[in-house]
Design a protein around this motif. Sequence first.
Motif, PDB file in Angstrom:
ATOM      1  N   SER A 160      31.674  39.202  36.236  1.00 55.28           N
ATOM      2  CA  SER A 160      30.516  39.030  37.250  1.00 55.28           C
ATOM      3  C   SER A 160      30.820  38.134  38.159  1.00 55.28           C
ATOM      4  CB  SER A 160      29.097  38.551  36.412  1.00 55.28           C
ATOM      5  OG  SER A 160      28.015  38.194  37.076  1.00 55.28           O
ATOM      6  N   LYS A 161      31.539  37.039  37.805  1.00 59.16           N
ATOM      7  CA  LYS A 161      31.886  35.874  38.663  1.00 59.16           C
ATOM      8  C   LYS A 161      32.953  36.460  39.753  1.00 59.16           C
ATOM      9  CE  LYS A 161      31.177  31.748  35.859  1.00 59.16           C
ATOM     10  NZ  LYS A 161      31.730  30.725  35.044  1.00 59.16           N
ATOM     11  N   LEU A 162      33.705  37.216  39.530  1.00 58.26           N
ATOM     12  CA  LEU A 162      34.760  37.876  40.325  1.00 58.26           C
ATOM     13  C   LEU A 162      33.867  38.704  41.488  1.00 58.26           C
ATOM     14  CD1 LEU A 162      37.737  38.889  38.194  1.00 58.26           C
ATOM     15  CD2 LEU A 162      37.797  37.365  40.012  1.00 58.26           C
ATOM     16  N   THR A 163      33.041  39.578  41.059  1.00 55.77           N
ATOM     17  CA  THR A 163      32.131  40.144  42.088  1.00 55.77           C
ATOM     18  C   THR A 163      31.243  39.325  42.866  1.00 55.77           C
ATOM     19  OG1 THR A 163      32.066  42.068  40.236  1.00 55.77           O
ATOM     20  CG2 THR A 163      30.632  41.881  42.177  1.00 55.77           C
ATOM     21  N   SER A 164      30.827  38.239  42.386  1.00 54.00           N
ATOM     22  CA  SER A 164      29.987  37.370  43.095  1.00 54.00           C
ATOM     23  C   SER A 164      30.780  36.534  44.110  1.00 54.00           C
ATOM     24  CB  SER A 164      29.123  36.355  42.254  1.00 54.00           C
ATOM     25  OG  SER A 164      28.154  37.264  41.654  1.00 54.00           O
ATOM     26  N   CYS A 165      31.905  36.101  43.776  1.00 55.23           N
ATOM     27  CA  CYS A 165      32.486  35.392  44.760  1.00 55.23           C
ATOM     28  C   CYS A 165      33.140  36.139  45.868  1.00 55.23           C
ATOM     29  CB  CYS A 165      33.928  34.629  43.945  1.00 55.23           C
ATOM     30  SG  CYS A 165      35.276  35.763  43.749  1.00 55.23           S
ATOM     31  N   ASN A 199      48.433  33.583  19.418  1.00 55.31           N
ATOM     32  CA  ASN A 199      47.484  33.185  20.396  1.00 55.31           C
ATOM     33  C   ASN A 199      48.189  33.709  21.765  1.00 55.31           C
ATOM     34  OD1 ASN A 199      45.933  31.351  18.692  1.00 55.31           O
ATOM     35  ND2 ASN A 199      47.776  30.131  18.950  1.00 55.31           N
ATOM     36  N   VAL A 200      47.266  34.462  22.541  1.00 57.21           N
ATOM     37  CA  VAL A 200      47.561  34.908  23.736  1.00 57.21           C
ATOM     38  C   VAL A 200      46.526  34.672  24.801  1.00 57.21           C
ATOM     39  CG1 VAL A 200      48.370  37.210  25.015  1.00 57.21           C
ATOM     40  CG2 VAL A 200      48.439  37.023  22.365  1.00 57.21           C
ATOM     41  N   PHE A 201      47.174  34.111  25.837  1.00 54.74           N
ATOM     42  CA  PHE A 201      46.489  33.576  27.115  1.00 54.74           C
ATOM     43  C   PHE A 201      46.906  34.189  28.325  1.00 54.74           C
ATOM     44  CE2 PHE A 201      44.790  29.821  25.172  1.00 54.74           C
ATOM     45  CZ  PHE A 201      45.476  29.629  23.935  1.00 54.74           C
ATOM     46  N   PHE A 202      45.971  34.471  28.946  1.00 55.12           N
ATOM     47  CA  PHE A 202      45.949  35.300  30.178  1.00 55.12           C
ATOM     48  C   PHE A 202      45.557  34.700  31.561  1.00 55.12           C
ATOM     49  CE2 PHE A 202      45.381  38.280  26.742  1.00 55.12           C
ATOM     50  CZ  PHE A 202      46.451  39.365  26.820  1.00 55.12           C
ATOM     51  N   GLU A 203      45.987  35.281  32.481  1.00 53.83           N
ATOM     52  CA  GLU A 203      45.480  34.601  33.765  1.00 53.83           C
ATOM     53  C   GLU A 203      43.832  34.339  34.036  1.00 53.83           C
ATOM     54  OE1 GLU A 203      45.976  35.950  38.583  1.00 53.83           O
ATOM     55  OE2 GLU A 203      46.104  37.340  37.154  1.00 53.83           O
ATOM     56  N   LEU A 204      43.274  35.475  33.801  1.00 55.64           N
ATOM     57  CA  LEU A 204      41.747  35.509  33.589  1.00 55.64           C
ATOM     58  C   LEU A 204      41.454  36.297  32.317  1.00 55.64           C
ATOM     59  CD1 LEU A 204      40.300  36.182  37.282  1.00 55.64           C
ATOM     60  CD2 LEU A 204      40.469  33.850  36.004  1.00 55.64           C
ATOM     61  N   ASP A 205      40.309  36.008  31.815  1.00 52.17           N
ATOM     62  CA  ASP A 205      39.804  36.696  30.757  1.00 52.17           C
ATOM     63  C   ASP A 205      38.925  38.221  31.031  1.00 52.17           C
ATOM     64  OD1 ASP A 205      38.980  38.259  28.283  1.00 52.17           O
ATOM     65  OD2 ASP A 205      37.632  36.301  27.954  1.00 52.17           O
ATOM     66  N   LEU A 206      39.859  39.287  31.438  1.00 50.43           N
ATOM     67  CA  LEU A 206      39.112  40.417  32.074  1.00 50.43           C
ATOM     68  C   LEU A 206      38.318  41.249  30.984  1.00 50.43           C
ATOM     69  CD1 LEU A 206      42.156  41.637  33.968  1.00 50.43           C
ATOM     70  CD2 LEU A 206      40.455  40.277  34.775  1.00 50.43           C
ATOM     71  N   THR A 207      38.186  40.663  29.841  1.00 46.99           N
ATOM     72  CA  THR A 207      37.477  41.308  28.931  1.00 46.99           C
ATOM     73  C   THR A 207      35.972  40.578  28.775  1.00 46.99           C
ATOM     74  OG1 THR A 207      38.165  40.183  26.826  1.00 46.99           O
ATOM     75  CG2 THR A 207      39.354  42.065  27.559  1.00 46.99           C
ATOM     76  N   ASP A 208      35.796  39.417  29.657  1.00 45.19           N
ATOM     77  CA  ASP A 208      34.586  38.981  29.467  1.00 45.19           C
ATOM     78  C   ASP A 208      33.860  39.510  30.774  1.00 45.19           C
ATOM     79  OD1 ASP A 208      32.454  37.354  29.339  1.00 45.19           O
ATOM     80  OD2 ASP A 208      33.737  35.327  29.738  1.00 45.19           O
ATOM     81  N   PRO A 209      32.539  40.065  30.322  1.00 50.36           N
ATOM     82  CA  PRO A 209      31.628  40.568  31.231  1.00 50.36           C
ATOM     83  C   PRO A 209      31.256  39.443  32.548  1.00 50.36           C
ATOM     84  CG  PRO A 209      30.883  41.417  29.358  1.00 50.36           C
ATOM     85  CD  PRO A 209      31.933  40.030  29.089  1.00 50.36           C
ATOM     86  N   VAL A 229      37.584  31.667  37.584  1.00 52.77           N
ATOM     87  CA  VAL A 229      37.591  32.454  38.594  1.00 52.77           C
ATOM     88  C   VAL A 229      37.530  31.874  40.024  1.00 52.77           C
ATOM     89  CG1 VAL A 229      35.854  33.999  39.627  1.00 52.77           C
ATOM     90  CG2 VAL A 229      36.156  34.116  37.103  1.00 52.77           C
ATOM     91  N   GLU A 230      36.895  30.508  39.953  1.00 55.71           N
ATOM     92  CA  GLU A 230      37.074  29.737  41.023  1.00 55.71           C
ATOM     93  C   GLU A 230      38.289  29.705  41.798  1.00 55.71           C
ATOM     94  OE1 GLU A 230      33.400  29.506  38.833  1.00 55.71           O
ATOM     95  OE2 GLU A 230      35.469  29.056  38.254  1.00 55.71           O
ATOM     96  N   GLU A 231      39.133  29.268  40.878  1.00 52.65           N
ATOM     97  CA  GLU A 231      40.662  28.922  41.149  1.00 52.65           C
ATOM     98  C   GLU A 231      41.366  30.150  41.858  1.00 52.65           C
ATOM     99  OE1 GLU A 231      42.341  25.651  38.153  1.00 52.65           O
ATOM    100  OE2 GLU A 231      41.861  27.751  37.434  1.00 52.65           O
ATOM    101  N   HIS A 257      38.681  30.623  45.597  1.00 51.66           N
ATOM    102  CA  HIS A 257      38.373  29.645  46.706  1.00 51.66           C
ATOM    103  C   HIS A 257      39.843  29.972  47.754  1.00 51.66           C
ATOM    104  CE1 HIS A 257      35.292  26.965  44.161  1.00 51.66           C
ATOM    105  NE2 HIS A 257      34.829  28.239  44.697  1.00 51.66           N
ATOM    106  N   PRO A 258      40.766  29.861  47.201  1.00 52.29           N
ATOM    107  CA  PRO A 258      41.887  29.920  48.204  1.00 52.29           C
ATOM    108  C   PRO A 258      41.635  31.002  49.254  1.00 52.29           C
ATOM    109  CG  PRO A 258      42.937  29.750  46.143  1.00 52.29           C
ATOM    110  CD  PRO A 258      41.417  29.875  45.765  1.00 52.29           C
ATOM    111  N   LEU A 259      41.409  32.383  48.880  1.00 56.02           N
ATOM    112  CA  LEU A 259      41.254  33.117  49.852  1.00 56.02           C
ATOM    113  C   LEU A 259      39.892  33.071  50.710  1.00 56.02           C
ATOM    114  CD1 LEU A 259      42.163  36.379  47.889  1.00 56.02           C
ATOM    115  CD2 LEU A 259      43.333  35.411  49.804  1.00 56.02           C
ATOM    116  N   ASN A 260      38.799  32.606  50.025  1.00 56.10           N
ATOM    117  CA  ASN A 260      37.389  32.372  50.303  1.00 56.10           C
ATOM    118  C   ASN A 260      37.546  31.100  51.399  1.00 56.10           C
ATOM    119  OD1 ASN A 260      36.361  34.687  49.149  1.00 56.10           O
ATOM    120  ND2 ASN A 260      34.923  33.412  47.764  1.00 56.10           N
TER     121      ASN A 260
END
Length: 242
Positions: A102-107, A88-98, A214-216, A219-222
């Motif tokens: 999309s959420k990163l771009t929208s935010c 099992n491998v857990f990353f900061e964000l799932d960068l392989t998920d479209p 993505v929100e986490e 939101h701190p920067l926004n």
Amino acid sequence: MVCPRGFSVVFLSALLHTVAPWGAHPPERPRQCDAPKTQSDMNSFLWRVNRAPPHPPSYLFGTIHVPYTRVWDFIPDRSKQAFRNSRNVFFELDLTDPLTISKLTSCQLLPHGENLQTLLPRDLYRRLKHHLDYVKHMMPYWMTADQRGRGLYADYLFNAIAGNWERKRPVWVMLMVNSLTEWDVRSRGTPVLDLFLAQEAERMRKTTGAVERVEEQCHPLNGLNFSQTVCLALGGVVGLGL
């Protein structure tokens, strides 16, 4: 992160991947670290979390958002072995998920259809636009033969990095501008370490996941107020000598 038949690894990384390790005035190419002479001289950036038997240990591994080829040779074998052994491998964000992308771009976009031209001081906006026009002009000269051989075009690469920049929040524009250097452009197309490991985990059929939403990240920067974001954007532009 419990894995009864194998290891678990959590990869933690810094949000601001554009921070330059060489200070406020980077040279054309980043200075290279002296190569460690032995494996024991390498800093693994790996922490082990021991648990009571029969549970195997878990690991924390610190990463950085740079092309993996810049750092891969400096990652010791014990860190790579922990990754290979993990089910099992857990990353900061799932960068392989479209959807994540999309959420990163929208935010990053300004709300209510706002535009940077109406938010930034006129002189700052003018300097920013002038610099981005310069980068777009230089992009064909900055690209490598290898990038062209892989089918990358200058206009496509510029739009992938800076597309729709007038609709982005100032703080994200600052981060974007800091990544629009010749050295960084030449690295485009090579996965950052986090993405490379995520792709490798999928290739090895490991179970993957993310420890943040993505929100986490956004939101701190926004959440910075207008004066803070303008000052940060101004600092980024001034730092590049625009």
